[in-house]
Write a protein that holds these residues in place. Sequence first.
Motif, PDB file in Angstrom:
ATOM      1  N   HIS A  11      38.973  52.695  37.448  1.00  0.00           N
ATOM      2  CA  HIS A  11      38.686  53.875  38.448  1.00  0.00           C
ATOM      3  C   HIS A  11      38.871  55.241  37.962  1.00  0.00           C
ATOM      4  O   HIS A  11      38.541  56.164  38.384  1.00  0.00           O
ATOM      5  N   GLU A  14      35.448  57.841  35.625  1.00  0.00           N
ATOM      6  CA  GLU A  14      34.555  59.173  35.923  1.00  0.00           C
ATOM      7  C   GLU A  14      35.228  60.180  35.486  1.00  0.00           C
ATOM      8  O   GLU A  14      34.712  61.235  35.175  1.00  0.00           O
ATOM      9  N   SER A  34      39.412  42.975  29.742  1.00  0.00           N
ATOM     10  CA  SER A  34      40.572  42.758  30.405  1.00  0.00           C
ATOM     11  C   SER A  34      41.684  42.437  29.411  1.00  0.00           C
ATOM     12  O   SER A  34      41.328  42.049  28.393  1.00  0.00           O
ATOM     13  N   THR A  43      48.858  37.913  41.603  1.00  0.00           N
ATOM     14  CA  THR A  43      49.177  36.508  42.049  1.00  0.00           C
ATOM     15  C   THR A  43      47.832  36.495  42.965  1.00  0.00           C
ATOM     16  O   THR A  43      47.762  37.452  44.103  1.00  0.00           O
ATOM     17  N   GLU A  44      46.881  35.486  42.735  1.00  0.00           N
ATOM     18  CA  GLU A  44      45.762  35.075  43.787  1.00  0.00           C
ATOM     19  C   GLU A  44      46.238  33.915  44.506  1.00  0.00           C
ATOM     20  O   GLU A  44      46.739  32.913  43.788  1.00  0.00           O
ATOM     21  N   TYR A  46      44.497  30.769  46.639  1.00  0.00           N
ATOM     22  CA  TYR A  46      43.261  29.914  47.266  1.00  0.00           C
ATOM     23  C   TYR A  46      43.618  28.809  47.889  1.00  0.00           C
ATOM     24  O   TYR A  46      43.977  27.658  47.273  1.00  0.00           O
ATOM     25  N   GLU A  50      48.557  29.013  44.257  1.00  0.00           N
ATOM     26  CA  GLU A  50      48.816  30.067  43.766  1.00  0.00           C
ATOM     27  C   GLU A  50      48.123  30.179  42.267  1.00  0.00           C
ATOM     28  O   GLU A  50      48.180  29.164  41.641  1.00  0.00           O
ATOM     29  N   TYR A  51      47.525  31.303  41.917  1.00  0.00           N
ATOM     30  CA  TYR A  51      47.146  31.535  40.618  1.00  0.00           C
ATOM     31  C   TYR A  51      47.706  32.722  40.156  1.00  0.00           C
ATOM     32  O   TYR A  51      47.711  33.791  40.722  1.00  0.00           O
ATOM     33  N   ASP A  52      48.393  32.677  38.899  1.00  0.00           N
ATOM     34  CA  ASP A  52      48.811  33.806  38.314  1.00  0.00           C
ATOM     35  C   ASP A  52      47.845  34.482  37.451  1.00  0.00           C
ATOM     36  O   ASP A  52      47.341  33.659  36.253  1.00  0.00           O
ATOM     37  N   LEU A  55      45.567  38.763  33.212  1.00  0.00           N
ATOM     38  CA  LEU A  55      44.899  39.871  32.669  1.00  0.00           C
ATOM     39  C   LEU A  55      44.373  40.898  33.702  1.00  0.00           C
ATOM     40  O   LEU A  55      44.147  40.491  34.995  1.00  0.00           O
TER      41      LEU A  55
ATOM     42  N   ASP B 213      32.401  59.159  42.290  1.00  0.00           N
ATOM     43  CA  ASP B 213      32.436  57.716  41.590  1.00  0.00           C
ATOM     44  C   ASP B 213      31.179  57.195  42.079  1.00  0.00           C
ATOM     45  O   ASP B 213      30.644  57.252  43.320  1.00  0.00           O
ATOM     46  N   PRO B 214      30.703  56.326  41.367  1.00  0.00           N
ATOM     47  CA  PRO B 214      29.627  55.447  41.572  1.00  0.00           C
ATOM     48  C   PRO B 214      29.679  54.442  42.878  1.00  0.00           C
ATOM     49  O   PRO B 214      31.090  53.854  42.488  1.00  0.00           O
ATOM     50  N   ASP B 409      46.596  53.733  45.540  1.00  0.00           N
ATOM     51  CA  ASP B 409      47.044  52.610  44.565  1.00  0.00           C
ATOM     52  C   ASP B 409      45.996  51.471  44.966  1.00  0.00           C
ATOM     53  O   ASP B 409      45.383  50.948  44.181  1.00  0.00           O
ATOM     54  N   SER B 412      42.404  51.888  44.939  1.00  0.00           N
ATOM     55  CA  SER B 412      41.810  52.092  43.710  1.00  0.00           C
ATOM     56  C   SER B 412      41.783  50.530  43.037  1.00  0.00           C
ATOM     57  O   SER B 412      40.686  50.047  42.390  1.00  0.00           O
ATOM     58  N   LEU B 417      41.770  42.111  46.201  1.00  0.00           N
ATOM     59  CA  LEU B 417      42.956  41.716  45.678  1.00  0.00           C
ATOM     60  C   LEU B 417      44.280  42.042  46.525  1.00  0.00           C
ATOM     61  O   LEU B 417      45.059  41.138  46.661  1.00  0.00           O
ATOM     62  N   ALA B 421      44.697  38.850  48.542  1.00  0.00           N
ATOM     63  CA  ALA B 421      45.069  38.100  47.080  1.00  0.00           C
ATOM     64  C   ALA B 421      44.008  37.140  46.717  1.00  0.00           C
ATOM     65  O   ALA B 421      44.128  36.043  46.281  1.00  0.00           O
ATOM     66  N   GLU B 422      42.619  37.843  46.788  1.00  0.00           N
ATOM     67  CA  GLU B 422      41.669  37.047  46.242  1.00  0.00           C
ATOM     68  C   GLU B 422      40.562  37.893  45.486  1.00  0.00           C
ATOM     69  O   GLU B 422      40.584  39.020  45.805  1.00  0.00           O
ATOM     70  N   THR B 423      39.729  37.432  44.643  1.00  0.00           N
ATOM     71  CA  THR B 423      38.665  38.113  44.187  1.00  0.00           C
ATOM     72  C   THR B 423      37.259  37.461  44.213  1.00  0.00           C
ATOM     73  O   THR B 423      37.173  36.157  44.236  1.00  0.00           O
ATOM     74  N   THR B 431      38.837  34.984  30.861  1.00  0.00           N
ATOM     75  CA  THR B 431      39.250  36.484  31.388  1.00  0.00           C
ATOM     76  C   THR B 431      39.859  36.276  32.764  1.00  0.00           C
ATOM     77  O   THR B 431      40.747  37.174  33.385  1.00  0.00           O
ATOM     78  N   GLY B 432      39.249  35.236  33.415  1.00  0.00           N
ATOM     79  CA  GLY B 432      39.853  34.734  34.912  1.00  0.00           C
ATOM     80  C   GLY B 432      41.444  34.499  34.558  1.00  0.00           C
ATOM     81  O   GLY B 432      42.371  35.010  35.454  1.00  0.00           O
ATOM     82  N   GLY B 433      41.789  33.961  33.481  1.00  0.00           N
ATOM     83  CA  GLY B 433      43.254  33.740  33.110  1.00  0.00           C
ATOM     84  C   GLY B 433      44.184  33.096  34.069  1.00  0.00           C
ATOM     85  O   GLY B 433      45.269  33.436  34.268  1.00  0.00           O
ATOM     86  N   SER B 434      43.489  31.982  34.760  1.00  0.00           N
ATOM     87  CA  SER B 434      44.422  31.541  35.989  1.00  0.00           C
ATOM     88  C   SER B 434      45.077  30.339  35.479  1.00  0.00           C
ATOM     89  O   SER B 434      44.774  29.694  34.583  1.00  0.00           O
ATOM     90  N   ARG B 435      46.262  30.329  36.099  1.00  0.00           N
ATOM     91  CA  ARG B 435      47.277  29.341  35.949  1.00  0.00           C
ATOM     92  C   ARG B 435      47.767  28.749  37.246  1.00  0.00           C
ATOM     93  O   ARG B 435      48.462  29.516  37.788  1.00  0.00           O
ATOM     94  N   PRO B 436      47.278  27.690  37.665  1.00  0.00           N
ATOM     95  CA  PRO B 436      47.399  27.158  39.104  1.00  0.00           C
ATOM     96  C   PRO B 436      48.891  26.601  39.044  1.00  0.00           C
ATOM     97  O   PRO B 436      49.432  26.119  38.198  1.00  0.00           O
ATOM     98  N   HIS B 437      49.511  26.696  40.350  1.00  0.00           N
ATOM     99  CA  HIS B 437      50.819  26.290  40.684  1.00  0.00           C
ATOM    100  C   HIS B 437      50.492  25.156  41.537  1.00  0.00           C
ATOM    101  O   HIS B 437      49.819  25.363  42.322  1.00  0.00           O
TER     102      HIS B 437
END
Lengths: 112, 441
Positions: A11, A14, A34, A43-44, A46, A50-52, A55, B213-214, B409, B412, B417, B421-423, B431-437
């Motif tokens: 962000h 620009e 990334s 942390t996300e 679903y 939980e997913y750490d 990146l 910004d766009p 913050d 931005s 997220l 807590a989602e994308t 690059t998702g780089g996910s590690r499930p618990h």
Amino acid sequence: MKLITAVIRPHRWENVREALELLGISGMTLTEVSGYGRQKGHTEVYRGAEYDVLLVPKVRIEIVAEEPDVDGIIQAIQSSAATGKIGDGKIWVSPVESVQRVRTGETGPAAI
Amino acid sequence: MTTPQLAAVAAIDPTATAAGDTAWLLASAALVLLMAPGLAIFYGGMVRSKSVLNMMMMVLGALAVVTVVWVVVGYSIAFGDDVTLGLFGDPTQYFGLKGLVEADPEARIPGILFAMFQGLFAVITVALIAGAIADRTRFGTWLVFCAVWTVLVYAPVAHWIFDFDAEGHVGGWMANKLGALDFAGGTAVEINSGAAGLAAALVLGKRLGFGRDPMKPHNLTLVMIGAGLLWFGWFGFNAGSALGASHLAAMAFVNTLVAGCTGLLAWLLVERVRDGHATSFGAASGAVSGLVAITPSCGVVTPIGAMAIGVAAGAICALAVGLKYKLGYDDSLDVVGVHLVGGLVGTILIGLLASSDVAAVDGLLYGGGLDQLGKQLVAAGATLVFSFTMTALIVWVLEKTMGFRVAEDDESAGVDLVLHAETAYDLHAATGGSRPHFGGN
């Protein structure tokens, strides 16, 4: 000739572009990347799983420039990209052996 | 017992069968419900990829909260016996939909069905406001806003315009004392949500980087799908507002189709002349503008009148959406430019284009004089002023007490997220780089 590579917050892009344009920088390459450094990811969740995500999304800017311009460009990026918080990114400079413009075949500073 | 509104409806078309009317209203209510996910997709495509889930959550959150509030007290404020001066209904009369639960053998349409059909109008109206304050609000505060706004703004305005007098029942001032025409919600839905969006956007302020910004729509194919779903649902909204499987419903249906089409064409024409290209986003926006403007008028104009209204709305809204950049307010997804402006166009043009072939009165262009135009202007103006003032107050109080806007913050980084807590999109496995618990890890 030098290659200036900067990894910054998406962000702030620009802001950085405006600062570089004031310097008369006429072109650059931008890549969405990334990575992580001292700033770790997030942390996300679903359906409770939980997913750490280590990146963090960043933007990488690459500029080829003549040596006398390098310090000014670094200064411009630094001041326009900084927020003062961990995760602002990095700037580094590396030597470039040769540059050639594809359309005309010009080489060296004329190709920048 | 019958609700007074339905008694009034029964008087309009005594030959229709109750079963047919009920079936059509059930289907219409389901169609109006579909407008909520339709709007979520329409709006979702317009925001940046870092806030699409939040936008969809704002719309679905409005669906959940407003429905609950409507059942508890909203319907009663809108359609209960008038308490004072035609301003709001008795909140206790139908509290929790009491009085509508037992079947009434004399009702042409079950009162409880009418109540939920109207409740879904409230849902869409509240959800529309989300577009004006995209990308920057706290989700919990938004849910509180949905409840408060339904009670203090939507239900009263619905009472004014949708609650007709009947034997033993006194309704709202706009529909009865004033005699303004609004078939399916130019005032209560469109002007109301548009004015509220303007107030909310002004009080909460612009998004970070607005104008620099766009902030272009991240997925126009979603916008196109959403527009299509909205249009489909709009047939329930407008033709359903005939409250029966009748000729009037068919009239509203035809006008809804026609005005959407001319709205689409008019917006594209403006774009082609002004910008050089006819765009997909313009087509979707133009169709919605035409649909907005025909909402109040679909049951009072001829198909030719509907075409004119669609053209006016498509062209005027196409010009109006640029105002936010000139005037400097960040109505992020053009709730003002499309719904406030389109609602004003449709509501006011009734004064010119109402036809006694369809409705009870003639507009100015059909030889009816200035009378109806004056009534339409009063209704539009009153709704605008009331909604804007009340919304500004509600948003201001919520911002001061709960906090309505997210931290800089967080804005931005993106509200998907931070708040959820989602994308929305995971397009690159690495690059998702996910590690499930799993379990308690």
